[in-house]
Motif scaffolding. Structure first.
Motif, mmCIF file in Angstrom:
data_model
loop_
_atom_site.group_PDB
_atom_site.id
_atom_site.type_symbol
_atom_site.label_atom_id
_atom_site.label_comp_id
_atom_site.label_asym_id
_atom_site.label_seq_id
_atom_site.Cartn_x
_atom_site.Cartn_y
_atom_site.Cartn_z
ATOM 1 N N ILE A 79 -0.948 -2.090 -23.870
ATOM 2 C CA ILE A 79 -0.994 -0.770 -24.492
ATOM 3 C C ILE A 79 -2.432 -0.571 -24.966
ATOM 4 C CG2 ILE A 79 -0.164 0.720 -26.350
ATOM 5 C CD1 ILE A 79 1.951 -2.195 -25.438
ATOM 6 N N ALA A 80 -3.154 0.294 -24.277
ATOM 7 C CA ALA A 80 -4.552 0.553 -24.600
ATOM 8 C C ALA A 80 -4.629 1.704 -25.604
ATOM 9 C CB ALA A 80 -5.322 0.918 -23.331
ATOM 10 N N LEU A 81 -5.260 1.455 -26.739
ATOM 11 C CA LEU A 81 -5.496 2.530 -27.683
ATOM 12 C C LEU A 81 -6.691 3.312 -27.181
ATOM 13 C CD1 LEU A 81 -3.679 0.508 -29.282
ATOM 14 C CD2 LEU A 81 -4.696 1.512 -31.322
ATOM 15 N N ASP A 82 -6.459 4.590 -26.916
ATOM 16 C CA ASP A 82 -7.475 5.424 -26.274
ATOM 17 C C ASP A 82 -7.358 6.838 -26.815
ATOM 18 O OD1 ASP A 82 -9.471 5.850 -24.017
ATOM 19 O OD2 ASP A 82 -7.908 7.285 -23.448
ATOM 20 N N GLU A 83 -8.488 7.444 -27.110
ATOM 21 C CA GLU A 83 -8.476 8.782 -27.699
ATOM 22 C C GLU A 83 -7.803 9.819 -26.799
ATOM 23 O OE1 GLU A 83 -12.392 10.642 -28.198
ATOM 24 O OE2 GLU A 83 -13.168 9.224 -26.724
ATOM 25 N N TYR A 84 -7.736 9.554 -25.500
ATOM 26 C CA TYR A 84 -7.106 10.489 -24.568
ATOM 27 C C TYR A 84 -5.676 10.095 -24.206
ATOM 28 C CZ TYR A 84 -11.953 11.872 -24.191
ATOM 29 O OH TYR A 84 -13.234 12.277 -24.495
ATOM 30 N N GLY A 85 -5.166 9.071 -24.878
ATOM 31 C CA GLY A 85 -3.808 8.618 -24.612
ATOM 32 C C GLY A 85 -2.773 9.562 -25.199
ATOM 33 N N ALA A 126 -3.808 -0.652 -17.836
ATOM 34 C CA ALA A 126 -2.891 -0.467 -18.964
ATOM 35 C C ALA A 126 -1.549 0.093 -18.500
ATOM 36 C CB ALA A 126 -3.522 0.459 -20.001
ATOM 37 N N ASP A 127 -0.499 -0.423 -19.109
ATOM 38 C CA ASP A 127 0.846 0.088 -18.854
ATOM 39 C C ASP A 127 1.090 1.388 -19.614
ATOM 40 O OD1 ASP A 127 2.183 -2.219 -17.288
ATOM 41 O OD2 ASP A 127 1.195 -3.224 -18.971
ATOM 42 N N PHE A 128 0.331 1.580 -20.689
ATOM 43 C CA PHE A 128 0.475 2.786 -21.501
ATOM 44 C C PHE A 128 -0.828 3.001 -22.250
ATOM 45 C CE2 PHE A 128 1.947 5.058 -25.369
ATOM 46 C CZ PHE A 128 2.573 6.131 -24.756
ATOM 47 N N LYS A 129 -1.231 4.248 -22.356
ATOM 48 C CA LYS A 129 -2.409 4.618 -23.143
ATOM 49 C C LYS A 129 -1.920 5.401 -24.352
ATOM 50 C CE LYS A 129 -4.585 5.709 -18.906
ATOM 51 N NZ LYS A 129 -3.558 5.087 -18.212
ATOM 52 N N TRP A 130 -2.258 4.901 -25.540
ATOM 53 C CA TRP A 130 -1.741 5.470 -26.784
ATOM 54 C C TRP A 130 -2.897 5.934 -27.661
ATOM 55 C CZ3 TRP A 130 -0.011 2.081 -31.414
ATOM 56 C CH2 TRP A 130 0.527 2.883 -32.425
ATOM 57 N N SER A 131 -2.802 7.164 -28.139
ATOM 58 C CA SER A 131 -3.756 7.690 -29.102
ATOM 59 C C SER A 131 -3.124 7.646 -30.483
ATOM 60 C CB SER A 131 -4.123 9.133 -28.744
ATOM 61 O OG SER A 131 -4.925 9.700 -29.766
ATOM 62 N N LEU A 132 -3.796 7.000 -31.419
ATOM 63 C CA LEU A 132 -3.285 6.968 -32.795
ATOM 64 C C LEU A 132 -3.312 8.354 -33.425
ATOM 65 C CD1 LEU A 132 -4.945 3.776 -34.356
ATOM 66 C CD2 LEU A 132 -2.584 4.064 -33.600
ATOM 67 N N SER A 133 -4.287 9.161 -33.022
ATOM 68 C CA SER A 133 -4.476 10.466 -33.654
ATOM 69 C C SER A 133 -5.582 11.201 -32.912
ATOM 70 C CB SER A 133 -4.900 10.256 -35.114
ATOM 71 O OG SER A 133 -5.327 11.451 -35.725
ATOM 72 N N GLN A 134 -5.680 12.494 -33.154
ATOM 73 C CA GLN A 134 -6.819 13.241 -32.637
ATOM 74 C C GLN A 134 -8.056 12.997 -33.494
ATOM 75 O OE1 GLN A 134 -5.955 17.376 -31.823
ATOM 76 N NE2 GLN A 134 -4.009 16.858 -30.869
ATOM 77 N N LEU A 135 -7.861 12.398 -34.662
ATOM 78 C CA LEU A 135 -8.980 12.038 -35.525
ATOM 79 C C LEU A 135 -9.664 10.796 -34.981
ATOM 80 C CD1 LEU A 135 -7.147 12.406 -38.960
ATOM 81 C CD2 LEU A 135 -8.722 14.052 -37.912
ATOM 82 N N THR A 136 -10.906 10.598 -35.358
ATOM 83 C CA THR A 136 -11.634 9.387 -34.990
ATOM 84 C C THR A 136 -11.644 8.466 -36.203
ATOM 85 O OG1 THR A 136 -13.049 10.649 -33.494
ATOM 86 C CG2 THR A 136 -13.850 8.488 -34.192
ATOM 87 N N PHE A 137 -11.254 7.195 -35.989
ATOM 88 C CA PHE A 137 -11.212 6.217 -37.072
ATOM 89 C C PHE A 137 -12.216 5.094 -36.808
ATOM 90 C CE2 PHE A 137 -6.674 7.620 -36.774
ATOM 91 C CZ PHE A 137 -6.615 8.292 -37.979
ATOM 92 N N PRO A 138 -12.775 4.526 -37.869
ATOM 93 C CA PRO A 138 -13.550 3.299 -37.685
ATOM 94 C C PRO A 138 -12.612 2.212 -37.137
ATOM 95 C CG PRO A 138 -13.755 4.119 -39.946
ATOM 96 C CD PRO A 138 -12.710 4.934 -39.269
#
Length: 165
Positions: A79-85, A126-138
């Motif tokens: 599961i790749a954390l990606d801003e476009y997920g 990646a089996d899945f691309k997941w975005s935590l939010s539309q915000l950018t986090f450190p």
């Protein structure tokens, strides 16, 4: 509501960068201990390549990507954390974990990329691309959010009272 076989599940959080910052380390460790009540959790902090400052953004991502791809084994559901997920709410994450487990996933790896994100080769794997939010986090805060949300997902799966909705 949920059918979940915790005993076969392993979760790993991989993050490229430095060790946990002292300011949020205790919170990350707290959520990590909580997750360990439901399944085996392991953190892998992948150091930034030593010559990173000398590399272009694309070369650095490519080098980090190669390191990551070398670590992936046949049991890994990446599961790749990606801003476009795809964005998931907490219940959606619980459903995702349940579905992957019920489909026989043995190890879920949640991957936080380096300063410039993940190389395309990793995103393709990646089996899945997941975005935590539309915000950018450190990156350090993304680690904490990831740990808290996975913990929350387990409490939803187990119908415990941590999550209120």
């Amino acid at each position: 509501m949920f059918v979940f076989f915790v005993h076969i599940m392993k979760i790993e959080f991989w993050s490229i960068g430095k060790q946990h910052d002292a300011g949020i380390k205790s919170a990350i460790e707290d959520y990590s201990k909580r997750i360990n009540k439901y399944c085996s959790l392991k953190w892998e902090i992948i150091p930034v390549p030593k010559n990173a400052a000398m590399l272009s953004e694309n070369d650095l991502k490519r080098l980090e990507g190669k390191m990551i791809l070398d670590w992936i084994d046949k049991d890994t559901t990446l599961i790749a954390l990606d801003e476009y997920g795809k964005e998931l709410d907490s219940i959606g994450l619980a459903n995702f974990i349940t579905k992957k487990t019920n489909m026989g996933a043995r190890k879920l790896v949640f991957l936080i990329g380096g300063a410039f994100g993940l190389d395309e080769s990793v995103l393709e794997k990646a089996d899945f691309k997941w975005s935590l939010s539309q915000l950018t986090f450190p990156h350090q805060l993304a680690r904490l959010i990831l740990a808290e949300q996975v913990y929350r997902a387990f409490t939803i799966i187990k119908n415990e009272k941590y999550h209120h909705k």
